[in-house]
Design a protein around this motif. Structure first.
Motif, PDB file in Angstrom:
ATOM      1  N   PHE B 177       0.840  -1.198   0.000  1.00 56.07           N
ATOM      2  CA  PHE B 177       0.000   0.000   0.000  1.00 56.07           C
ATOM      3  C   PHE B 177       0.879   1.254   0.000  1.00 56.07           C
ATOM      4  O   PHE B 177       0.559   2.240  -0.637  1.00 56.07           O
ATOM      5  N   GLY B 178       1.997   1.193   0.731  1.00 57.64           N
ATOM      6  CA  GLY B 178       2.894   2.332   0.822  1.00 57.64           C
ATOM      7  C   GLY B 178       3.495   2.708  -0.518  1.00 57.64           C
ATOM      8  O   GLY B 178       3.931   3.840  -0.722  1.00 57.64           O
ATOM      9  N   LEU B 179       3.533   1.769  -1.458  1.00 58.94           N
ATOM     10  CA  LEU B 179       4.047   2.077  -2.790  1.00 58.94           C
ATOM     11  C   LEU B 179       2.936   2.536  -3.716  1.00 58.94           C
ATOM     12  O   LEU B 179       3.149   2.731  -4.913  1.00 58.94           O
ATOM     13  N   GLY B 180       1.746   2.690  -3.162  1.00 57.83           N
ATOM     14  CA  GLY B 180       0.646   3.169  -3.977  1.00 57.83           C
ATOM     15  C   GLY B 180      -0.093   2.086  -4.720  1.00 57.83           C
ATOM     16  O   GLY B 180      -0.833   2.376  -5.657  1.00 57.83           O
ATOM     17  N   ALA B 181       0.089   0.830  -4.317  1.00 60.42           N
ATOM     18  CA  ALA B 181      -0.667  -0.238  -4.965  1.00 60.42           C
ATOM     19  C   ALA B 181      -2.071  -0.293  -4.364  1.00 60.42           C
ATOM     20  O   ALA B 181      -2.253  -0.002  -3.193  1.00 60.42           O
TER      21      ALA B 181
ATOM     22  N   ASN C  52       0.839  10.072   4.378  1.00 64.52           N
ATOM     23  CA  ASN C  52       0.437   9.395   3.139  1.00 64.52           C
ATOM     24  C   ASN C  52      -0.784   8.509   3.376  1.00 64.52           C
ATOM     25  O   ASN C  52      -1.022   7.561   2.661  1.00 64.52           O
ATOM     26  N   ARG C  84       0.201   8.078  -2.402  1.00 65.88           N
ATOM     27  CA  ARG C  84       1.270   7.238  -1.859  1.00 65.88           C
ATOM     28  C   ARG C  84       2.402   7.075  -2.848  1.00 65.88           C
ATOM     29  O   ARG C  84       3.526   6.756  -2.466  1.00 65.88           O
ATOM     30  N   LYS C  85       2.116   7.263  -4.118  1.00 66.02           N
ATOM     31  CA  LYS C  85       3.186   7.267  -5.114  1.00 66.02           C
ATOM     32  C   LYS C  85       4.052   8.504  -4.921  1.00 66.02           C
ATOM     33  O   LYS C  85       5.271   8.444  -5.021  1.00 66.02           O
ATOM     34  N   VAL C  87       4.230  10.247  -2.065  1.00 67.31           N
ATOM     35  CA  VAL C  87       4.801  10.237  -0.715  1.00 67.31           C
ATOM     36  C   VAL C  87       5.135   8.793  -0.341  1.00 67.31           C
ATOM     37  O   VAL C  87       4.286   8.037   0.112  1.00 67.31           O
ATOM     38  N   GLY C  88       6.377   8.394  -0.572  1.00 71.51           N
ATOM     39  CA  GLY C  88       6.780   7.010  -0.317  1.00 71.51           C
ATOM     40  C   GLY C  88       7.076   6.783   1.149  1.00 71.51           C
ATOM     41  O   GLY C  88       7.185   7.722   1.938  1.00 71.51           O
ATOM     42  N   MET C  89       7.198   5.499   1.506  1.00 73.20           N
ATOM     43  CA  MET C  89       7.389   5.203   2.928  1.00 73.20           C
ATOM     44  C   MET C  89       8.376   4.057   3.124  1.00 73.20           C
ATOM     45  O   MET C  89       8.374   3.083   2.380  1.00 73.20           O
ATOM     46  N   ALA C 161      11.117   2.118  -2.575  1.00 82.01           N
ATOM     47  CA  ALA C 161      10.305   3.321  -2.430  1.00 82.01           C
ATOM     48  C   ALA C 161      10.709   4.368  -3.467  1.00 82.01           C
ATOM     49  O   ALA C 161       9.864   5.078  -4.004  1.00 82.01           O
TER      50      ALA C 161
END
Lengths: 283, 282, 251
Positions: B177-181, C52, C84-85, C87-89, C161
């Motif tokens: 999820f943190g990678l935007g998936a 994010n 989230r793309k 703002v990476g984590m 990330a």
């Protein structure tokens, strides 16, 4: 586009989750809708407490089968539960890892053997032995009880073992530290903590025994009469259905479905007890 | 040796403990002994009864071939899995990945799945008969049998998949999820692949139940000894065995069928054991 | 004059009935390292995760107040995946996926629609280089990421990330699970990366904050006690509680 796909798939997942609900509802509807009218026609008391099952004469009393199911189930519990109980304690607390690697697969294998194979084994091995020991055909309450007692072993052992393992080790260690032997520590400190779990296993075993069909039919004799002693033949609710469903028509057919309704309700009650117990032991 | 001596010494003071120990030994020995007896007896008495004509492609009353029944069993397993596995996995995904904790739907699904897993197979058989054979007017059909069994093994697939999904660490979900998936990509690329061994072991257990099932099939898929189409009757191996036994004429063939059934069960158990081992290794 | 990447005003956050963040207001500058410090349970990780919207995954989490990324309200963004793309984590414990090193890094770009092999190859190489782990991995890109050491895994997660070309990198105690040598490597990497990315880092380790951050914010019991240039915070804190904390009198 992407959002739409996410949404559609979420709906698909919800739908699949609802399948089991739909299945239970459907099963209830179909069983009750087809069974209750027959019970009403025959008369609930005549049906449940009637001692005669004579489809040719339109007499449908399933008391012999109810009693038969209760007898063989009780027999299975009396024979199977003590064995399962001690074996599960041994598996959970006493046997070393090497032995466990042989014993556990054996129990799992037991759970995997098809009931028709159990029935066959009963027919060609246990029935002749019983014939010699007790005379008669060898197909009897006792034979069915023994076979069912064997069949419920893996079910009861599985549940009992895991509930014994779930008891915190501190109980066991506490008792050992007081100078009790290993046996005493396990039986008097650990097992009380696993009581409701073990009971749930037993109830699950009852459910299996009552619901078992193909094995019982091979070794029970299947006479629709209340047996007077352990050596007499017996017919259970399940075998009643399987034996006659193939050719039954009209009220006879409906009476068989009604038999299944009685069985179904019995099982539902047993399941309720079991899940209530498991919930309690989970706390 | 010393150790055993010491133990015996302590039992002298605690005879009750010794009794308990004996009872446990006897019980365990009985359990394993019975298993060995059943398997051994059927293999030893059964294997000599195997003969080539029992594996002829066509069944007739001369050869009493079990080949059609074997093929039917394989087809039945495939068909049942085709129906039950996607539904079971989908439902488990909903329960673990989407549903909010304590939601009513989740509780209802749990209760009904538990109920389904307790229903005896003969009741499934009658239900399948009433729904598919009578209400839909299909008569005895392979498809009806498969649908009945699919409902029967659904709770098994559902539960094992649920456990497997729960065992996937949350850090994988966070990472994805943190990678935007999105949820779907996270589920299909990250979570399901990690849960495969657990799901497979559930599927194998399900296969075992389908292979061994008799009561639920007799009045749904019927007992015709031919390889069927979807909408006609065909017997699986377990039903074949029951048919042989109830006719009472074919003990030889019944022994042989029992051997084949037992070998399948042994293979299934070995397979699930192997997968469990792989699972714990990771 | 530095530009604000995040602007936070009167932010309250609730987990059910529990208020985890109380009236937080701050500005996080672009292309600098901002450190959040404070004792455990003070809300610093919670705030980081709001940036994010990873808190969306937590049930019963409610947010009020203003939270802007480049002037755009974060909680009203339609596509959380796009946020989230940008703002990476990087997480506390290294969490590589159970797949090859290459697939780990390529997971993000593939998620966002890049399919061409040559393009992916370039992104993977570039990201691994940026995360200073290319030399260690270039010969084993097809090997499982789970076979790497903890420090390598964490740098792989940073590369992963970076591969989606974010503007901001959130780091949630990225070195707490690592040994001192790996920690130094990650810290050096953070200093290197701040030329291109805005970095917000939660840390337990005050020396770490002092070593690498430009701005430091101190949190206590869900409140932000003070925020200032790192130097000022560590030499002349305005609030007595900050002073107590950095001199080690509690926490």
């Amino acid at each position: 586009m992407k959002e739409a796909r996410e949404f559609i798939m979420k709906c698909v997942f919800i739908l699949t989750a609802c399948v089991s609900i739909a299945a239970v509802v459907l099963i209830c509807i179909f069983m009750f809708a087809n069974g209750i009218p027959a019970i009403a026609k025959i008369g609930p008391l005549n049906f449940l407490l009637g001692e005669k099952w004579k489809p040719m004469n339109n007499i449908f009393g399933i008391l012999p089968m109810i009693v038969g199911s209760i007898y063989v189930t009780a027999g299975a519990i009396i024979i199977g539960v003590p064995i399962a109980f001690f074996a599960s304690v041994y598996l959970a607390k006493f046997c070393n890892e090497k032995l466990y690697k042989i014993l556990k697969p054996a129990v799992e294998l037991m759970a995997g053997i098809p009931s028709i194979v159990y029935g066959f084994f009963g027919l060609v091995v246990i029935v002749p032995i019983m014939q010699k020991l007790m005379g008669g055909s060898g197909k009897s309450v006792l034979t069915a009880s023994i076979l069912l007692g064997i069949m419920i072993l893996p079910t009861v052992i599985g549940v009992a073992e895991s509930s014994i393992r779930a008891v915190p080790d501190s109980y066991y260690e506490g008792a050992l530290a007081l100078g009790a032997t290993r046996e005493r520590s396990v039986f008097f400190a650990v097992l009380p903590g696993a009581k409701s779990g073990i009971l749930a296993g037993v109830i699950l075993g009852i459910g299996r025994a009552i619901g078992e069909t193909m094995a019982v039919i091979m070794v029970a004799g299947n006479q629709p009469v209340i047996p007077g002693n352990l050596a007499m033949g017996v017919r259970t609710l399940t075998s009643n259905i399987v034996m006659e469903m193939g050719y039954a028509t009209d009220l006879h057919r409906e009476a068989l479905i009604a038999t299944a309704v009685v069985l179904f309700v019995l099982i539902l009650i047993i399941n309720l007890c079991c899940s209530a117990l498991q919930r309690r032991s989970g706390q | 040796m010393e150790k055993i001596k010491g133990q015996l010494e302590s039992y002298k003071e605690q005879p009750f403990s010794l009794v308990l120990r004996f009872l446990m030994w006897i019980a365990t020995f009985l359990t394993v002994g019975i298993t060995v007896c059943i398997v051994g007896y059927i293999l030893i008495r059964g294997i000599p009864n195997l003969s080539p004509e029992m594996f002829a492609w066509e069944y007739n009353t001369e050869n009493v071939s079990m080949m059609p029944a074997i093929i039917n069993t394989v087809l039945m397993v495939l068909l049942v899995l085709l129906i039950a596995v996607p539904v079971g996995i989908g439902a488990a995904i909903y329960l673990v990945e989407y549903a909010k904790r304590g939601s009513k739907l989740v509780k209802l699904v749990r209760i009904t799945a538990e109920t389904l897993s307790g229903i005896p197979s003969i009741v499934y058989g009658l239900f399948g008969y009433l729904l598919f054979a009578t209400t839909f007017r299909w008569g005895y059909t392979f498809l009806g049998g498969a649908l009945t069994l699919a409902i029967m093994i659904l709770p098994l697939i559902l539960r094992t998949t649920e456990e497997a999904l729960k065992a996937v660490p949350d850090s994988f979900r966070e990472g994805s999820f943190g990678l935007g998936a999105g949820s779907l990509r996270t589920i299909f690329r990250i979570i399901l692949p990690s849960a495969v061994p657990g799901i497979v072991s559930g599927v194998i257990l399900g296969i075992g139940r389908v292979v061994g099932e008799t009561a639920a099939l007799m009045y749904t898929a019927g007992t015709i000894a031919k390889v069927p189409g979807l909408m006609s009757s065909g017997r699986t191996l377990a039903v074949h065995m029951y048919a042989l036994l109830s006719e009472g004429l074919y003990m030889k063939q019944a022994y042989a069928t029992a051997v084949v059934l037992l070998v399948v069960v042994l293979l299934i158990n070995a397979g699930s054991g192997w997968i469990a081992k792989k699972l714990t290794k990771r | 004059m530095e530009k604000d990447k995040f602007t936070i005003k009167d932010l309250n956050l609730f987990y059910g009935d529990f208020q985890a963040l109380k009236k937080i207001s701050m500005h996080i500058p672009e292309k600098e390292i901002t450190a959040f410090i404070g004792p455990s349970g003070c809300g610093k990780s919670t705030l980081l995760k709001s940036l994010n919207r990873m808190n969306d995954l937590v049930e019963g989490c409610k947010i009020t107040g203003t939270l802007l990324l480049d002037g755009e309200p974060i909680n009203q963004m339609k596509n959380v995946n796009l946020l989230r793309k940008r703002v990476g984590m990087v997480f506390q414990k290294p969490n590589p996926f159970p797949m090859s090193i290459y697939d780990n890094v390529a997971y993000g770009p593939r998620t966002h629609g890049i399919r061409k092999k040559s393009e992916l190859d370039a992104i993977v190489e570039d990201s691994l280089k940026k995360a200073a782990i290319w030399d260690e991995t270039k010969d084993r890109l097809k090997k499982s990421a789970l076979g790497m050491s903890g420090g390598q895994q964490q740098r792989l997660c940073i590369a992963r990330a970076l591969a989606v070309q974010p503007e901001v990198l959130l780091m949630d105690e990225p070195t707490s699970a690592l040994d001192p040598i790996s920690t130094t490597k990650i810290e050096d990497l953070a200093l290197e990366l701040k030329n291109q990315y805005t970095i917000v880092m939660v840390t337990h380790n005050m020396q770490q904050a002092a070593r690498i951050s430009d701005k430091t914010a101190f949190f206590l019991l869900g409140e932000m006690v003070e925020m200032n240039d790192t130097e000022t915070i560590f030499s002349k804190p305005q609030d007595k509680r900050t002073d107590d904390y950095i001199t080690g009198r509690f926490g």
